[in-house]
Design an enzyme around this catalytic site. Structure first.
Site, PDB file in Angstrom:
ATOM      1  N   ASP A 172       0.676  -0.680   2.961  1.00 33.94           N
ATOM      2  CA  ASP A 172       0.572  -2.021   2.388  1.00 33.94           C
ATOM      3  C   ASP A 172       1.813  -2.855   2.700  1.00 33.94           C
ATOM      4  OD1 ASP A 172      -1.963  -1.747   0.898  1.00 33.94           O
ATOM      5  OD2 ASP A 172      -0.860  -0.203  -0.183  1.00 33.94           O
ATOM      6  N   ASP A 190       4.778   2.864   6.259  1.00 26.99           N
ATOM      7  CA  ASP A 190       4.048   2.618   5.023  1.00 26.99           C
ATOM      8  C   ASP A 190       2.783   1.857   5.416  1.00 26.99           C
ATOM      9  OD1 ASP A 190       3.479   2.333   2.274  1.00 26.99           O
ATOM     10  OD2 ASP A 190       4.482   0.393   2.223  1.00 26.99           O
ATOM     11  N   ASP A 192       8.097  -1.885   3.179  1.00 24.32           N
ATOM     12  CA  ASP A 192       8.457  -3.183   2.601  1.00 24.32           C
ATOM     13  C   ASP A 192       9.255  -3.053   1.311  1.00 24.32           C
ATOM     14  OD1 ASP A 192       6.237  -4.094   0.130  1.00 24.32           O
ATOM     15  OD2 ASP A 192       5.879  -2.298   1.324  1.00 24.32           O
TER      16      ASP A 192
END
Length: 603
Positions: A158, A156, A441
């Site tokens: 961010d 990912d 996250d």
């Protein structure tokens, strides 16, 4: 803590357990072995037997100071002891027999004597300077993972490839608050509420109808003392009243595969901190000013206001204008990607962020040729729908980020793709199963489908680990938690004393236990404590972390500490019905073996 230090603690535990704290004239009931409450209690009988015979369950009392107890050698002997009245018991010490006609100690004195000895032993077992057990750069394993078998690494963007400074949270909060006032016509005085950086914590639940922010454990119980209406804690009795006399929240209200129950929302990503704080601020304003409002409307408005910050591109603009201010540890991201690529691993990126934003950040962290590291780059993927929806096709972007109209038959290196779905991704790449390891996250949007539906390996990025590890490594936390465990063990073992004086002592211990719980909680976050644990249970967040991630770590840079053929092994921690057989577990008070002889009549 180093292995020699753990060994020293273990040896100290056993040495302490062989030193009875009371005189021979005092008759004391033996504990079962294996817990903080019993293993360091000072009973000479508290010794585990390698042979597997009954251990630590004799009536040998600590009254036999300095002398070894007489251990029963057969089940028949144990049952014989059980069948005897206490007044008829005799204690074998050095071949001599002592009858129970010795002076008896009153229960209150006995309980406090055990308390004081336990407290002294806990203090001695954790001397200053040995509390740095955890390294914040450690990768933790929920499942066994052999990196030598991982050929493909996915990411990912961010809070995975790019970590952001906390100043971004305040800017998101302020802009969303302005939207509430300007677009949703909320009172101007809400602007007086500034962002509170350490108020909320990731993984909290929000009751949409009641306007309550709370912490829920893995068994769907609300942690009392961690429920807030606005910025004010809600008393425990009021919480119980609001939920029908219980602090349990039914599954259908809190679950949903992505944590979105019909009445309760769970906030699972780092970006949700500003939203939780704004919800608290808006609720607080209406409550303190005695203004009637509908909590459901407020939740919807705040959610949309925060969404507008992202949809209208404000967050992207702020970061792109000052990447040095907002992006942290870019050199470490470069080091991870360079190491993986130079080792022949295939890399891919799947993110919901737009290309221009990702390109700006990656140029800052990795360099203008950052796309050379990746075999496939996918932006605006619309996760989690990307992982479970086979409808949207891939589209290619040109070098300027403009959409192309050609049909996608291959996913080529150096190209940028938008949208798409995992089913086409698997078909076009052939990357399947446990040879793929994907990092993200957000436990639901990034990892859940990949773990449960597609069999990929998953790695959770949990930035909070760095701060929480520092807390766990403090002497205050180690002392408080160890004494809390020991005191809990004492309460468990001593609760058979039912006389009025003993009951007063036990109530004092219960009060101290609650105070210790508050101390350990406040070290992490005064409102909600650790994101991983309630008083004694894992949090709802923690349980999902274990279910949806094979590995978890504070940042991707933790990979730099491990060889790419390294195998991660999860720790074998004892279940409640299992005896802890390792010295570090014996020191934690995790065993709860009942008094075997007193329980014999049940069999």
């Amino acid at each position: 803590m180093s292995c020699p230090k753990l060994g020293n603690l273990g040896r100290t535990l056993w040495q302490r357990s062989k030193t009875p704290p009371f005189s021979r004239s005092v008759k004391i009931q033996a504990f079962a072995c294996g817990s903080m409450a019993s293993g360091i209690s000072g009973n000479p009988g508290d010794k585990c037997c390698k042979s597997g015979s009954n251990c630590g369950s004799t009536r040998a009392s600590a009254a036999a100071a300095g002398s070894p107890p007489h251990s029963p050698s057969s089940p028949a002997h144990r049952h014989q002891v059980v069948g005897k009245m206490r007044s008829e018991e005799s204690l074998g010490v050095s071949g001599r027999s002592y009858s129970s006609t010795a002076p008896q100690i009153d229960p209150k004195t006995y309980l406090w004597a055990r308390y004081k000895e336990m407290k002294r032993l806990v203090h001695d077992l954790i001397p200053p300077g040995v509390c740095n057990l955890l390294n914040p750069s450690t990768i933790y394993a929920n499942n066994e993972v052999d990196l030598d078998k991982v050929d493909i690494y996915g990411f990912d963007y961010d809070y995975t490839l790019a970590l952001y400074s906390s100043s971004l949270d305040a800017m998101i909060y302020n802009k969303a608050r302005d939207f509430l006032v300007e677009h949703y016509k909320y009172p101007q005085d809400i602007r007086k509420y500034d962002y509170i950086p350490n108020f909320a914590a990731r993984g909290l639940h929000y009751d949409i109808q009641k306007g309550l922010l709370m912490k829920i454990d893995a068994f769907h119980y609300i942690q009392l003392g961690s429920v807030y209406r606005g910025f004010s804690p809600v008393p425990d009795d009021e919480v119980l009243q609001l939920y029908g006399g219980t602090n349990h929240v039914p599954l259908h209200q809190v679950s949903g595969f992505y944590g979105k129950g019909p009445k309760i929302k769970q906030f699972m990503d780092v970006f949700s901190l500003p939203e939780m704080t704004l919800l608290a601020a808006a609720n607080d304003y209406f409550i303190t000013n005695d203004i009637e409002y509908d909590p459901e409307h407020l939740y919807k408005d705040v959610s949309e206001a925060v969404g507008m910050v992202h949809i209208k591109g404000y967050m992207y603009k702020w970061i792109m204008q000052d990447v040095e201010k907002f992006i942290l540890h870019g050199d470490e991201t470069y080091a991870v990607l360079h190491r993986l690529a130079s080792s022949g691993k295939k890399l891919f990126l799947i993110t919901n962020s737009p290309f221009s934003f990702v390109d700006k950040g990656m140029r800052y962290m990795v360099g203008k040729d950052w796309r050379e590291f990746f075999d496939v780059v996918i932006v605006q993927a619309d996760k989690p729908h990307f992982f479970n929806d086979c409808v949207k096709p891939f589209r290619r972007l040109d070098s300027n980020g403009d959409l192309q109209w050609s049909k996608i038959r291959t996913l080529d290196k150096g190209q940028i793709y938008k949208q798409g779905n995992l089913f086409d991704f698997l078909r076009l790449t052939g990357w399947r199963g446990s040879k793929v390891l994907y990092f993200g996250d957000h436990l639901y949007s990034d990892l859940a489908d990949l773990m449960l539906r597609h069999g990929w390996r998953t790695g959770a990025i949990v930035p909070e680990l760095e701060v929480e590890t520092k807390v766990v490594n403090t002497e205050q936390y180690a002392q408080s938690l160890t004494w809390l465990q020991a005191l809990t063990g004492l309460l468990e073992r001593m609760q058979m004393h039912r006389d009025p004086e003993s009951n007063k002592v036990l109530q004092d211990w219960l009060k101290e236990r609650e105070e210790l719980r508050a101390v350990t909680k406040n070290l992490f976050n005064p409102q909600f404590g650790s994101i991983f644990r309630t008083c004694h249970n894992p949090t709802y967040f923690s349980r999902r972390l274990c279910r949806f991630s094979d590995l978890y770590m504070a940042s991707l840079s933790c990979l730099l500490n491990y060889d790419l053929s390294y195998t991660f092994y999860p720790r074998r921690t004892p279940l409640q019905h299992e005896a802890p057989l390792w010295m570090d577990q014996l020191c934690t008070g995790c065993m709860k073996t009942p008094f075997l002889e007193e329980m014999a009549h049940i069999r």
